[in-house]
Design a protein around this motif. Structure first.
Motif, mmCIF file in Angstrom:
data_model
loop_
_atom_site.group_PDB
_atom_site.id
_atom_site.type_symbol
_atom_site.label_atom_id
_atom_site.label_comp_id
_atom_site.label_asym_id
_atom_site.label_seq_id
_atom_site.Cartn_x
_atom_site.Cartn_y
_atom_site.Cartn_z
ATOM 1 N N SER A 166 0.832 -1.205 0.000
ATOM 2 C CA SER A 166 0.000 0.000 0.000
ATOM 3 C C SER A 166 0.864 1.251 0.000
ATOM 4 O O SER A 166 1.837 1.354 0.759
ATOM 5 N N LEU A 167 0.502 2.197 -0.864
ATOM 6 C CA LEU A 167 1.092 3.532 -0.870
ATOM 7 C C LEU A 167 0.148 4.420 -0.077
ATOM 8 O O LEU A 167 -0.933 4.778 -0.538
ATOM 9 N N VAL A 168 0.546 4.766 1.140
ATOM 10 C CA VAL A 168 -0.350 5.361 2.125
ATOM 11 C C VAL A 168 0.060 6.806 2.386
ATOM 12 O O VAL A 168 1.247 7.109 2.546
ATOM 13 N N ARG A 204 -0.631 -13.058 -9.502
ATOM 14 C CA ARG A 204 -1.414 -12.096 -10.256
ATOM 15 C C ARG A 204 -1.729 -10.918 -9.346
ATOM 16 O O ARG A 204 -1.722 -11.033 -8.127
ATOM 17 N N LEU A 205 -2.016 -9.765 -9.949
ATOM 18 C CA LEU A 205 -2.118 -8.523 -9.186
ATOM 19 C C LEU A 205 -3.501 -7.908 -9.311
ATOM 20 O O LEU A 205 -4.190 -8.094 -10.325
ATOM 21 N N SER A 206 -3.880 -7.176 -8.273
ATOM 22 C CA SER A 206 -5.043 -6.293 -8.330
ATOM 23 C C SER A 206 -4.641 -4.960 -7.730
ATOM 24 O O SER A 206 -3.851 -4.915 -6.782
ATOM 25 N N VAL A 207 -5.162 -3.877 -8.285
ATOM 26 C CA VAL A 207 -4.849 -2.522 -7.828
ATOM 27 C C VAL A 207 -6.154 -1.870 -7.398
ATOM 28 O O VAL A 207 -7.124 -1.849 -8.153
ATOM 29 N N THR A 208 -6.162 -1.316 -6.176
ATOM 30 C CA THR A 208 -7.377 -0.733 -5.625
ATOM 31 C C THR A 208 -7.057 0.613 -5.007
ATOM 32 O O THR A 208 -6.110 0.739 -4.223
ATOM 33 N N GLY A 209 -7.858 1.625 -5.367
ATOM 34 C CA GLY A 209 -7.697 2.959 -4.812
ATOM 35 C C GLY A 209 -8.701 3.230 -3.702
ATOM 36 O O GLY A 209 -9.859 2.784 -3.769
ATOM 37 N N HIS A 210 -8.266 3.952 -2.679
ATOM 38 C CA HIS A 210 -9.116 4.313 -1.544
ATOM 39 C C HIS A 210 -8.859 5.777 -1.187
ATOM 40 O O HIS A 210 -7.808 6.335 -1.503
ATOM 41 N N VAL A 219 -16.326 20.516 1.174
ATOM 42 C CA VAL A 219 -16.750 20.253 -0.207
ATOM 43 C C VAL A 219 -15.598 19.574 -0.935
ATOM 44 O O VAL A 219 -14.459 20.049 -0.909
ATOM 45 N N ARG A 220 -15.903 18.464 -1.580
ATOM 46 C CA ARG A 220 -14.878 17.730 -2.329
ATOM 47 C C ARG A 220 -14.631 18.409 -3.668
ATOM 48 O O ARG A 220 -15.577 18.823 -4.365
ATOM 49 N N ALA A 221 -13.335 18.495 -4.033
ATOM 50 C CA ALA A 221 -12.994 19.046 -5.340
ATOM 51 C C ALA A 221 -13.233 18.035 -6.444
ATOM 52 O O ALA A 221 -13.554 18.400 -7.582
ATOM 53 N N VAL A 222 -13.057 16.736 -6.125
ATOM 54 C CA VAL A 222 -13.225 15.667 -7.120
ATOM 55 C C VAL A 222 -14.105 14.588 -6.507
ATOM 56 O O VAL A 222 -13.995 14.278 -5.305
ATOM 57 N N GLU A 223 -14.974 14.023 -7.311
ATOM 58 C CA GLU A 223 -15.849 12.950 -6.855
ATOM 59 C C GLU A 223 -14.994 11.760 -6.442
ATOM 60 O O GLU A 223 -14.077 11.357 -7.165
ATOM 61 N N PRO A 224 -15.220 11.154 -5.229
ATOM 62 C CA PRO A 224 -14.287 10.140 -4.693
ATOM 63 C C PRO A 224 -14.183 8.890 -5.547
ATOM 64 O O PRO A 224 -13.107 8.287 -5.614
ATOM 65 N N TRP A 225 -15.255 8.458 -6.190
ATOM 66 C CA TRP A 225 -15.166 7.258 -7.029
ATOM 67 C C TRP A 225 -14.254 7.499 -8.227
ATOM 68 O O TRP A 225 -13.426 6.650 -8.571
ATOM 69 N N SER A 226 -14.387 8.653 -8.849
ATOM 70 C CA SER A 226 -13.514 8.980 -9.982
ATOM 71 C C SER A 226 -12.068 9.151 -9.540
ATOM 72 O O SER A 226 -11.129 8.724 -10.228
ATOM 73 N N LEU A 227 -11.881 9.757 -8.350
ATOM 74 C CA LEU A 227 -10.525 9.986 -7.864
ATOM 75 C C LEU A 227 -9.804 8.677 -7.577
ATOM 76 O O LEU A 227 -8.659 8.470 -8.025
ATOM 77 N N THR A 228 -10.443 7.782 -6.844
ATOM 78 C CA THR A 228 -9.775 6.528 -6.476
ATOM 79 C C THR A 228 -9.580 5.617 -7.692
ATOM 80 O O THR A 228 -8.550 4.938 -7.797
ATOM 81 N N THR A 229 -10.545 5.616 -8.615
ATOM 82 C CA THR A 229 -10.374 4.804 -9.824
ATOM 83 C C THR A 229 -9.246 5.359 -10.687
ATOM 84 O O THR A 229 -8.428 4.602 -11.239
ATOM 85 N N GLY A 230 -9.182 6.684 -10.803
ATOM 86 C CA GLY A 230 -8.115 7.296 -11.598
ATOM 87 C C GLY A 230 -6.740 7.032 -11.016
ATOM 88 O O GLY A 230 -5.767 6.793 -11.749
ATOM 89 N N ARG A 231 -6.613 7.057 -9.693
ATOM 90 C CA ARG A 231 -5.309 6.779 -9.070
ATOM 91 C C ARG A 231 -4.913 5.320 -9.246
ATOM 92 O O ARG A 231 -3.732 5.003 -9.462
ATOM 93 N N ALA A 232 -5.887 4.405 -9.145
ATOM 94 C CA ALA A 232 -5.575 2.995 -9.388
ATOM 95 C C ALA A 232 -5.120 2.781 -10.823
ATOM 96 O O ALA A 232 -4.177 2.024 -11.086
ATOM 97 N N LEU A 233 -5.772 3.442 -11.765
ATOM 98 C CA LEU A 233 -5.361 3.329 -13.173
ATOM 99 C C LEU A 233 -3.966 3.921 -13.388
ATOM 100 O O LEU A 233 -3.177 3.385 -14.179
ATOM 101 N N ASN A 271 -6.165 6.699 5.432
ATOM 102 C CA ASN A 271 -7.262 6.118 4.652
ATOM 103 C C ASN A 271 -7.109 6.416 3.154
ATOM 104 O O ASN A 271 -7.728 5.733 2.326
ATOM 105 N N ARG A 272 -6.309 7.412 2.824
ATOM 106 C CA ARG A 272 -6.022 7.708 1.418
ATOM 107 C C ARG A 272 -4.844 6.835 0.988
ATOM 108 O O ARG A 272 -3.707 7.061 1.401
ATOM 109 N N ARG A 273 -5.118 5.868 0.152
ATOM 110 C CA ARG A 273 -4.076 4.904 -0.212
ATOM 111 C C ARG A 273 -4.437 4.218 -1.528
ATOM 112 O O ARG A 273 -5.602 4.196 -1.944
ATOM 113 N N VAL A 274 -3.411 3.666 -2.152
ATOM 114 C CA VAL A 274 -3.575 2.776 -3.304
ATOM 115 C C VAL A 274 -2.871 1.470 -2.955
ATOM 116 O O VAL A 274 -1.694 1.481 -2.582
ATOM 117 N N THR A 275 -3.593 0.361 -3.054
ATOM 118 C CA THR A 275 -3.075 -0.935 -2.615
ATOM 119 C C THR A 275 -2.881 -1.854 -3.816
ATOM 120 O O THR A 275 -3.803 -2.035 -4.623
#
Length: 291
Positions: A166-168, A204-210, A219-233, A271-275
């Motif tokens: 995890s990159l935390v 085999r690998l899986s990448v997950t953003g949180h 107020v969030r600047a970016v929608e969290p689903w888009s943010l975590t998916t974009g970081r995982a990508l 809690n902000r991490r990419v695993t």
């Protein structure tokens, strides 16, 4: 009258030599010094090894049992047969009208027993492989002193699914700019450092953003689903660019703030991490599954 001549008496005292005590004490002292040196060397080695390495050594020297761990008698002492309710060994032949003979049925039971043995030993094999993978990843990171300051931002731990890398985010140091899906250059260096090791491993690998939950009233600047998916990508693209084949990935996904690492405080920075998860090997399929 002359005085009589007084005789002169000379006493010579001979000193007796001390008995030879031997050199046994020297041998005992040398053995004591050797034992103390070995003891302090052992203490030093124990203090220098990680808990994962200690577990791996313990599993390596753990005795293995020769009996089948299966609850049935297949492949074990009963050779695939079981005890009936009367306490006698069942020896009734199989119904030949169903198309199987006693020999064929025994072969099938033996094959099933071997499959059960493999399934039971699979967790131990996965655990040993996970310890080796953790040691390899940590060794790859230790070769890059320029990223030593990120030691608290890289969390490597075994899980029931395999190994999580995890990159935390930590207070005062983040792995991604706020609201951005592209990582810092230091984050890219970490991923490029572990990519060769991940490429050599069979997992085999899986990448997950949180991400962390938003505090009430913010107020969030970016929608969290888009943010975590974009970081995982983004992590997926960096690893792919470093030589990992695309078919080695099982999934790339974002979880938003639905899986906090600290459920009691979902606003914390960690809690902000990419695993990146190194998945355990899949268990073997039972024989004759598709017959």
């Amino acid at each position: 009258m002359d005085k009589p001549i007084q005789p002169i008496i000379i006493k010579k005292v001979k000193k007796a030599a001390h008995a030879h005590h031997g050199g046994a004490w020297k041998i005992a002292y040398a053995d004591f010094v050797t034992a103390m040196m070995a003891f302090f060397l052992l203490m030093w080695l124990i203090s220098m090894t990680t808990q994962e390495q200690k577990n791996g050594l313990a599993e390596y020297f753990a005795p293995t049992t020769a009996l089948s761990p299966s609850a049935s008698g297949a492949g074990g002492m009963l050779m695939g047969t079981a005890l009936d309710t009367s306490g006698k060994k069942s020896s009734a032949p199989r119904d030949t009208a169903k198309g199987t003979t006693k020999q064929e049925d025994g072969a099938q039971r033996t094959s099933l027993g071997r499959a059960n043995d493999r399934e039971v030993s699979r967790p131990a094999a996965n655990e040993q492989a996970n310890h080796s993978a953790i040691a390899s990843i940590r060794q790859a990171l230790q070769k890059m002193p320029e990223i030593a300051e990120l030691s608290r931002n890289i969390v490597i731990e075994p899980t029931k699914d395999g190994v999580d890398v995890s990159l935390v985010d930590q207070d005062g140091r983040s792995m991604f700019p706020e609201g951005s899906v592209q990582p810092y250059e230091r984050t890219r260096l970490v991923l490029e450092a572990i990519a060769p090791t991940l490429r050599r491993l069979p997992n085999r690998l899986s990448v997950t953003g949180h991400t962390a939950a938003a505090r009430p009233g913010s107020v969030r600047a970016v929608e969290p689903w888009s943010l975590t998916t974009g970081r995982a990508l983004a992590v997926f693209e960096i690893l792919s660019g470093a030589g990992l084949p695309s078919d080695g990935f099982v999934s790339v996904a974002g979880r938003a703030d639905t899986e906090p690492v600290s459920p009691d405080n979902p606003y914390l920075a960690p809690n902000r991490r990419v695993t990146i998860t190194l998945l355990n090997a899949e268990p073997p399929l039972p024989p004759n599954l598709f017959r």
